[in-house]
Scaffold this motif. Structure first.
Motif, PDB file in Angstrom:
ATOM      1  N   VAL A 184       0.832  -1.208   0.000  1.00 50.97           N
ATOM      2  CA  VAL A 184       0.000   0.000   0.000  1.00 50.97           C
ATOM      3  C   VAL A 184       0.868   1.259   0.000  1.00 50.97           C
ATOM      4  O   VAL A 184       0.599   2.222  -0.734  1.00 50.97           O
ATOM      5  N   PHE A 185       1.960   1.245   0.807  1.00 53.87           N
ATOM      6  CA  PHE A 185       2.829   2.419   0.908  1.00 53.87           C
ATOM      7  C   PHE A 185       3.477   2.747  -0.435  1.00 53.87           C
ATOM      8  O   PHE A 185       3.428   3.899  -0.899  1.00 53.87           O
ATOM      9  N   PHE A 186       4.084   1.742  -1.070  1.00 57.15           N
ATOM     10  CA  PHE A 186       4.769   1.995  -2.344  1.00 57.15           C
ATOM     11  C   PHE A 186       3.774   2.319  -3.449  1.00 57.15           C
ATOM     12  O   PHE A 186       4.096   3.060  -4.388  1.00 57.15           O
ATOM     13  N   SER A 187       2.553   1.787  -3.359  1.00 61.13           N
ATOM     14  CA  SER A 187       1.533   2.145  -4.345  1.00 61.13           C
ATOM     15  C   SER A 187       1.183   3.622  -4.229  1.00 61.13           C
ATOM     16  O   SER A 187       1.044   4.327  -5.240  1.00 61.13           O
ATOM     17  N   LEU A 188       1.051   4.128  -2.980  1.00 61.12           N
ATOM     18  CA  LEU A 188       0.763   5.542  -2.775  1.00 61.12           C
ATOM     19  C   LEU A 188       1.919   6.421  -3.246  1.00 61.12           C
ATOM     20  O   LEU A 188       1.706   7.469  -3.875  1.00 61.12           O
ATOM     21  N   VAL A 189       3.162   5.998  -2.912  1.00 58.65           N
ATOM     22  CA  VAL A 189       4.336   6.766  -3.344  1.00 58.65           C
ATOM     23  C   VAL A 189       4.391   6.850  -4.857  1.00 58.65           C
ATOM     24  O   VAL A 189       4.646   7.915  -5.445  1.00 58.65           O
ATOM     25  N   PHE A 190       4.142   5.720  -5.523  1.00 57.01           N
ATOM     26  CA  PHE A 190       4.177   5.709  -6.988  1.00 57.01           C
ATOM     27  C   PHE A 190       3.075   6.603  -7.559  1.00 57.01           C
ATOM     28  O   PHE A 190       3.290   7.323  -8.540  1.00 57.01           O
ATOM     29  N   SER A 191       1.891   6.581  -6.926  1.00 59.66           N
ATOM     30  CA  SER A 191       0.785   7.421  -7.410  1.00 59.66           C
ATOM     31  C   SER A 191       1.128   8.899  -7.279  1.00 59.66           C
ATOM     32  O   SER A 191       0.900   9.690  -8.203  1.00 59.66           O
ATOM     33  N   ALA A 194       3.725   9.833  -9.851  1.00 58.47           N
ATOM     34  CA  ALA A 194       3.139   9.940 -11.188  1.00 58.47           C
ATOM     35  C   ALA A 194       2.350  11.249 -11.331  1.00 58.47           C
ATOM     36  O   ALA A 194       2.392  11.905 -12.383  1.00 58.47           O
ATOM     37  N   ILE A 195       1.633  11.662 -10.276  1.00 58.48           N
ATOM     38  CA  ILE A 195       0.864  12.915 -10.335  1.00 58.48           C
ATOM     39  C   ILE A 195       1.801  14.112 -10.464  1.00 58.48           C
ATOM     40  O   ILE A 195       1.547  15.040 -11.258  1.00 58.48           O
ATOM     41  N   VAL A 196       2.913  14.118  -9.690  1.00 56.44           N
ATOM     42  CA  VAL A 196       3.869  15.229  -9.756  1.00 56.44           C
ATOM     43  C   VAL A 196       4.480  15.318 -11.142  1.00 56.44           C
ATOM     44  O   VAL A 196       4.594  16.413 -11.727  1.00 56.44           O
ATOM     45  N   ILE A 197       4.910  14.189 -11.707  1.00 52.30           N
ATOM     46  CA  ILE A 197       5.487  14.184 -13.050  1.00 52.30           C
ATOM     47  C   ILE A 197       4.462  14.697 -14.061  1.00 52.30           C
ATOM     48  O   ILE A 197       4.782  15.465 -14.979  1.00 52.30           O
ATOM     49  N   GLY A 198       3.195  14.272 -13.889  1.00 52.19           N
ATOM     50  CA  GLY A 198       2.150  14.729 -14.813  1.00 52.19           C
ATOM     51  C   GLY A 198       1.949  16.235 -14.736  1.00 52.19           C
ATOM     52  O   GLY A 198       1.766  16.900 -15.766  1.00 52.19           O
ATOM     53  N   ILE A 199       1.973  16.794 -13.504  1.00 52.85           N
ATOM     54  CA  ILE A 199       1.806  18.247 -13.350  1.00 52.85           C
ATOM     55  C   ILE A 199       2.970  19.000 -13.998  1.00 52.85           C
ATOM     56  O   ILE A 199       2.782  20.017 -14.687  1.00 52.85           O
ATOM     57  N   ILE A 200       4.201  18.505 -13.788  1.00 51.07           N
ATOM     58  CA  ILE A 200       5.373  19.169 -14.391  1.00 51.07           C
ATOM     59  C   ILE A 200       5.284  19.153 -15.909  1.00 51.07           C
ATOM     60  O   ILE A 200       5.523  20.169 -16.583  1.00 51.07           O
ATOM     61  N   LEU A 201       4.948  17.997 -16.481  1.00 53.79           N
ATOM     62  CA  LEU A 201       4.837  17.917 -17.941  1.00 53.79           C
ATOM     63  C   LEU A 201       3.724  18.818 -18.465  1.00 53.79           C
ATOM     64  O   LEU A 201       3.862  19.445 -19.528  1.00 53.79           O
ATOM     65  N   TYR A 202       2.644  18.904 -17.727  1.00 53.44           N
ATOM     66  CA  TYR A 202       1.525  19.754 -18.156  1.00 53.44           C
ATOM     67  C   TYR A 202       1.930  21.233 -18.142  1.00 53.44           C
ATOM     68  O   TYR A 202       1.604  21.997 -19.062  1.00 53.44           O
ATOM     69  N   ASN A 203       2.657  21.661 -17.094  1.00 55.28           N
ATOM     70  CA  ASN A 203       3.116  23.058 -17.025  1.00 55.28           C
ATOM     71  C   ASN A 203       4.076  23.386 -18.170  1.00 55.28           C
ATOM     72  O   ASN A 203       4.005  24.466 -18.768  1.00 55.28           O
ATOM     73  N   LYS A 204       4.982  22.446 -18.473  1.00 54.61           N
ATOM     74  CA  LYS A 204       5.920  22.680 -19.582  1.00 54.61           C
ATOM     75  C   LYS A 204       5.174  22.785 -20.906  1.00 54.61           C
ATOM     76  O   LYS A 204       5.506  23.603 -21.767  1.00 54.61           O
ATOM     77  N   TRP A 205       4.156  21.966 -21.052  1.00 58.16           N
ATOM     78  CA  TRP A 205       3.378  22.025 -22.307  1.00 58.16           C
ATOM     79  C   TRP A 205       2.660  23.365 -22.431  1.00 58.16           C
ATOM     80  O   TRP A 205       2.590  23.940 -23.515  1.00 58.16           O
ATOM     81  N   GLN A 206       2.149  23.880 -21.297  1.00 57.83           N
ATOM     82  CA  GLN A 206       1.474  25.172 -21.324  1.00 57.83           C
ATOM     83  C   GLN A 206       2.445  26.297 -21.667  1.00 57.83           C
ATOM     84  O   GLN A 206       2.127  27.222 -22.442  1.00 57.83           O
ATOM     85  N   GLU A 207       3.693  26.252 -21.127  1.00 55.38           N
ATOM     86  CA  GLU A 207       4.694  27.281 -21.429  1.00 55.38           C
ATOM     87  C   GLU A 207       5.056  27.264 -22.898  1.00 55.38           C
ATOM     88  O   GLU A 207       5.187  28.316 -23.543  1.00 55.38           O
ATOM     89  N   GLN A 208       5.214  26.059 -23.452  1.00 56.42           N
ATOM     90  CA  GLN A 208       5.546  25.978 -24.881  1.00 56.42           C
ATOM     91  C   GLN A 208       4.401  26.492 -25.742  1.00 56.42           C
ATOM     92  O   GLN A 208       4.612  27.116 -26.790  1.00 56.42           O
ATOM     93  N   SER A 209       3.168  26.290 -25.288  1.00 56.63           N
ATOM     94  CA  SER A 209       2.014  26.779 -26.052  1.00 56.63           C
ATOM     95  C   SER A 209       1.979  28.303 -26.049  1.00 56.63           C
ATOM     96  O   SER A 209       1.688  28.937 -27.056  1.00 56.63           O
ATOM     97  N   ARG A 210       2.299  28.933 -24.918  1.00 59.09           N
ATOM     98  CA  ARG A 210       2.317  30.394 -24.849  1.00 59.09           C
ATOM     99  C   ARG A 210       3.393  30.966 -25.769  1.00 59.09           C
ATOM    100  O   ARG A 210       3.189  31.985 -26.406  1.00 59.09           O
ATOM    101  N   LYS A 211       4.566  30.332 -25.807  1.00 56.76           N
ATOM    102  CA  LYS A 211       5.696  30.841 -26.617  1.00 56.76           C
ATOM    103  C   LYS A 211       5.314  30.823 -28.087  1.00 56.76           C
ATOM    104  O   LYS A 211       5.730  31.681 -28.874  1.00 56.76           O
ATOM    105  N   ARG A 212       4.489  29.846 -28.518  1.00 57.51           N
ATOM    106  CA  ARG A 212       4.093  29.773 -29.926  1.00 57.51           C
ATOM    107  C   ARG A 212       3.223  31.002 -30.288  1.00 57.51           C
ATOM    108  O   ARG A 212       3.316  31.534 -31.385  1.00 57.51           O
ATOM    109  N   PHE A 213       2.380  31.442 -29.348  1.00 49.74           N
ATOM    110  CA  PHE A 213       1.499  32.564 -29.640  1.00 49.74           C
ATOM    111  C   PHE A 213       2.282  33.901 -29.648  1.00 49.74           C
ATOM    112  O   PHE A 213       1.871  34.855 -30.278  1.00 49.74           O
ATOM    113  N   TYR A 214       3.401  34.008 -28.924  1.00 44.77           N
ATOM    114  CA  TYR A 214       4.165  35.244 -28.893  1.00 44.77           C
ATOM    115  C   TYR A 214       5.340  35.165 -29.860  1.00 44.77           C
ATOM    116  O   TYR A 214       6.119  36.030 -29.962  1.00 44.77           O
TER     117      TYR A 214
END
Length: 214
Positions: A184-191, A194-214
């Motif tokens: 249970v512990f390692f399942s929570l740690v992995f979850s 995975a959420i932190v990595i997903g948030i970081i990738l999402y923020n980077k994608w948003q920054e790249q999208s803004r740069k395309r518009f400017y």
């Protein structure tokens, strides 16, 4: 035990009080010379892959049995089941004389450790009343050689020598409390990871999208 199919693992002793009516084909198969007299005691060993055949009074899986006339008696009757060094014996005292009489003897029975004792019953169109007054258990002191002790320890599934039971995988041992906590512990740690990595990738994608518009 599987209640739906009445499948169990271990050894069982059945006490049948009435004969089940058989079809004509079954009557031809079991000639009068081998017909049983009821009440009847029988035993079987099961690794979890067999079920008791009520329509044929358990004949396909029976290892042994005997007639026990115990209906409407005015005294107590007794049954002793003994398992020593892979030797299974059943004796009964049903005459009120305090004398044991042989009923079943089966050599080569291999039973694992750690199982339980219990009683159950089932009725069909015919019913009978029998009371189990007491169930007494005794541990027998038996001397074993180191080889015999190892063979006894290495039994994981019930079986009988010279009898082929359908194959069934051994049941997995239950998880300990520590193992369950770690899973249970390692399942929570992995979850969370995975959420932190997903948030970081999402923020980077948003920054790249803004740069395309400017």
């Amino acid at each position: 035990m599987d209640k739906g199919r009445r499948i169990f693992m271990g050894t069982a002793w059945q006490y049948g009080t009435q004969r089940i009516e058989c079809s004509q084909a079954q009557k031809r198969r079991y000639s009068p010379g081998v017909q049983r007299v009821f009440p009847y005691i029988s035993t079987m060993v099961n690794n979890g892959s067999l079920s008791y055949d009520h329509e044929r009074d358990g004949r396909p899986t029976e290892l042994g049995g005997c007639t026990a006339i115990v209906r409407n008696l005015h005294y107590d009757t007794f049954l002793v089941i003994r398992y020593v060094k892979r030797h299974l014996t059943v004796m009964m005292d049903i005459d009120g004389k305090h004398e044991w009489r042989d009923c079943i003897e089966v050599p080569g029975v291999r039973l694992p450790r750690g199982y339980y004792f219990g009683t159950s019953s089932i009725t069909g169109d015919l019913s009978d009343n029998h009371d189990v007054i007491s169930l007494k258990l005794f541990e027998l002191t038996v001397e074993r050689t180191p080889e015999e002790e190892k063979l006894h320890r290495d039994v994981f599934l019930p079986s009988v020598d010279n009898m082929k039971l359908p194959e069934m995988t051994a049941p997995l041992p239950p998880l300990s409390g520590l193992a369950l906590f770690l899973i249970v512990f390692f399942s929570l740690v992995f979850s969370v990871f995975a959420i932190v990595i997903g948030i970081i990738l999402y923020n980077k994608w948003q920054e790249q999208s803004r740069k395309r518009f400017y």
